[in-house]
Design a protein around this motif. Structure first.
Motif, PDB file in Angstrom:
ATOM      1  N   LEU A   1      -5.795  17.854  -8.794  1.00  0.00           N
ATOM      2  CA  LEU A   1      -6.395  16.601  -9.238  1.00  0.00           C
ATOM      3  C   LEU A   1      -5.665  15.424  -8.613  1.00  0.00           C
ATOM      4  O   LEU A   1      -4.499  15.519  -8.247  1.00  0.00           O
ATOM      5  CB  LEU A   1      -6.318  16.504 -10.765  1.00  0.00           C
ATOM      6  CG  LEU A   1      -7.020  17.620 -11.538  1.00  0.00           C
ATOM      7  CD1 LEU A   1      -6.798  17.449 -13.027  1.00  0.00           C
ATOM      8  CD2 LEU A   1      -8.505  17.639 -11.215  1.00  0.00           C
ATOM      9  N   VAL A   2      -6.360  14.304  -8.469  1.00  0.00           N
ATOM     10  CA  VAL A   2      -5.758  13.087  -7.923  1.00  0.00           C
ATOM     11  C   VAL A   2      -5.923  11.969  -8.937  1.00  0.00           C
ATOM     12  O   VAL A   2      -6.754  12.037  -9.833  1.00  0.00           O
ATOM     13  CB  VAL A   2      -6.404  12.676  -6.577  1.00  0.00           C
ATOM     14  CG1 VAL A   2      -6.176  13.728  -5.523  1.00  0.00           C
ATOM     15  CG2 VAL A   2      -7.872  12.376  -6.746  1.00  0.00           C
ATOM     16  N   GLY A   3      -5.112  10.928  -8.814  1.00  0.00           N
ATOM     17  CA  GLY A   3      -5.215   9.792  -9.714  1.00  0.00           C
ATOM     18  C   GLY A   3      -4.598   8.554  -9.098  1.00  0.00           C
ATOM     19  O   GLY A   3      -3.934   8.615  -8.067  1.00  0.00           O
ATOM     20  N   LEU A   4      -4.853   7.426  -9.715  1.00  0.00           N
ATOM     21  CA  LEU A   4      -4.302   6.144  -9.285  1.00  0.00           C
ATOM     22  C   LEU A   4      -3.574   5.515 -10.464  1.00  0.00           C
ATOM     23  O   LEU A   4      -3.998   5.659 -11.605  1.00  0.00           O
ATOM     24  CB  LEU A   4      -5.425   5.217  -8.811  1.00  0.00           C
ATOM     25  CG  LEU A   4      -6.292   5.755  -7.681  1.00  0.00           C
ATOM     26  CD1 LEU A   4      -7.506   4.852  -7.470  1.00  0.00           C
ATOM     27  CD2 LEU A   4      -5.486   5.836  -6.401  1.00  0.00           C
TER      28      LEU A   4
ATOM     29  N   TRP B   1       0.847  -1.175   0.000  1.00  0.00           N
ATOM     30  CA  TRP B   1       0.000   0.000   0.000  1.00  0.00           C
ATOM     31  C   TRP B   1       0.889   1.233   0.000  1.00  0.00           C
ATOM     32  O   TRP B   1       1.946   1.255   0.623  1.00  0.00           O
ATOM     33  CB  TRP B   1      -0.884   0.026   1.240  1.00  0.00           C
ATOM     34  CG  TRP B   1      -2.040  -0.926   1.185  1.00  0.00           C
ATOM     35  CD1 TRP B   1      -3.326  -0.631   0.847  1.00  0.00           C
ATOM     36  CD2 TRP B   1      -2.019  -2.321   1.497  1.00  0.00           C
ATOM     37  NE1 TRP B   1      -4.105  -1.760   0.935  1.00  0.00           N
ATOM     38  CE2 TRP B   1      -3.314  -2.824   1.325  1.00  0.00           C
ATOM     39  CE3 TRP B   1      -1.020  -3.223   1.891  1.00  0.00           C
ATOM     40  CZ2 TRP B   1      -3.665  -4.143   1.533  1.00  0.00           C
ATOM     41  CZ3 TRP B   1      -1.364  -4.543   2.101  1.00  0.00           C
ATOM     42  CH2 TRP B   1      -2.660  -4.994   1.928  1.00  0.00           C
ATOM     43  N   VAL B   2       0.427   2.270  -0.693  1.00  0.00           N
ATOM     44  CA  VAL B   2       1.133   3.548  -0.748  1.00  0.00           C
ATOM     45  C   VAL B   2       0.142   4.629  -0.342  1.00  0.00           C
ATOM     46  O   VAL B   2      -1.012   4.626  -0.785  1.00  0.00           O
ATOM     47  CB  VAL B   2       1.676   3.839  -2.165  1.00  0.00           C
ATOM     48  CG1 VAL B   2       2.351   5.198  -2.219  1.00  0.00           C
ATOM     49  CG2 VAL B   2       2.634   2.747  -2.601  1.00  0.00           C
ATOM     50  N   ARG B   3       0.595   5.561   0.500  1.00  0.00           N
ATOM     51  CA  ARG B   3      -0.280   6.651   0.936  1.00  0.00           C
ATOM     52  C   ARG B   3       0.453   7.971   0.742  1.00  0.00           C
ATOM     53  O   ARG B   3       1.604   8.125   1.152  1.00  0.00           O
ATOM     54  CB  ARG B   3      -0.646   6.456   2.402  1.00  0.00           C
ATOM     55  CG  ARG B   3      -1.471   7.570   2.977  1.00  0.00           C
ATOM     56  CD  ARG B   3      -2.019   7.245   4.336  1.00  0.00           C
ATOM     57  NE  ARG B   3      -0.949   7.145   5.332  1.00  0.00           N
ATOM     58  CZ  ARG B   3      -1.164   6.823   6.598  1.00  0.00           C
ATOM     59  NH1 ARG B   3      -2.391   6.522   7.014  1.00  0.00           N
ATOM     60  NH2 ARG B   3      -0.166   6.775   7.452  1.00  0.00           N
ATOM     61  N   LEU B   4      -0.231   8.919   0.107  1.00  0.00           N
ATOM     62  CA  LEU B   4       0.274  10.281  -0.034  1.00  0.00           C
ATOM     63  C   LEU B   4      -0.649  11.195   0.753  1.00  0.00           C
ATOM     64  O   LEU B   4      -1.869  11.110   0.625  1.00  0.00           O
ATOM     65  CB  LEU B   4       0.300  10.714  -1.499  1.00  0.00           C
ATOM     66  CG  LEU B   4       1.198   9.912  -2.427  1.00  0.00           C
ATOM     67  CD1 LEU B   4       1.039  10.401  -3.864  1.00  0.00           C
ATOM     68  CD2 LEU B   4       2.642   9.996  -1.994  1.00  0.00           C
TER      69      LEU B   4
ATOM     70  N   VAL C   1     -10.422  10.208  -0.599  1.00  0.00           N
ATOM     71  CA  VAL C   1      -9.943  11.536  -0.948  1.00  0.00           C
ATOM     72  C   VAL C   1     -10.641  12.500  -0.011  1.00  0.00           C
ATOM     73  O   VAL C   1     -11.867  12.539   0.057  1.00  0.00           O
ATOM     74  CB  VAL C   1     -10.244  11.894  -2.422  1.00  0.00           C
ATOM     75  CG1 VAL C   1      -9.792  13.298  -2.747  1.00  0.00           C
ATOM     76  CG2 VAL C   1      -9.599  10.877  -3.354  1.00  0.00           C
ATOM     77  N   GLY C   2      -9.849  13.227   0.746  1.00  0.00           N
ATOM     78  CA  GLY C   2     -10.439  14.144   1.716  1.00  0.00           C
ATOM     79  C   GLY C   2     -10.061  15.582   1.417  1.00  0.00           C
ATOM     80  O   GLY C   2      -9.085  15.851   0.750  1.00  0.00           O
ATOM     81  N   GLY C   3     -10.853  16.461   1.874  1.00  0.00           N
ATOM     82  CA  GLY C   3     -10.585  17.879   1.681  1.00  0.00           C
ATOM     83  C   GLY C   3     -10.580  18.600   3.010  1.00  0.00           C
ATOM     84  O   GLY C   3     -11.150  18.153   3.985  1.00  0.00           O
ATOM     85  N   GLY C   4      -9.865  19.696   3.024  1.00  0.00           N
ATOM     86  CA  GLY C   4      -9.792  20.450   4.269  1.00  0.00           C
ATOM     87  C   GLY C   4     -10.544  21.683   4.137  1.00  0.00           C
ATOM     88  O   GLY C   4     -10.820  22.589   4.654  1.00  0.00           O
TER      89      GLY C   4
END
Length: 66
Positions: free
Chosen positions: A40-43, A4-7, A63-66
């Motif tokens: 933008l985000v991607g996989l 697993w990878v987390r950014l 995907v979360g936002g602040g």
């Protein structure tokens, strides 16, 4: 595998972490990056060779936002 990878983005800092079980994370690096407030985000998945295709399964994506 699997891995697993987390950014995680906090302001202008992006931190990367890896896990072999999806619950215990090891931070492997971070960088200060100037990004716009909306990004933008991607996989992605790779076979690490140009002669083979790869198949990936993504689960538990958030995907979360602040």
């Amino acid at each position: 595998a699997p891995r697993w990878v987390r950014l995680v983005r906090s302001g202008n800092t992006i931190s990367a972490a890896v896990s072999s079980n999806g619950s215990t994370w090891i931070t492997v690096g971070s960088a200060s990056v100037s990004l716009p407030s909306s990004a933008l985000v991607g996989l992605a998945v790779t076979s690490h060779t140009t002669s083979s295709l790869a198949t990936g399964v993504f689960d538990n994506v958030a995907v979360g936002g602040g």
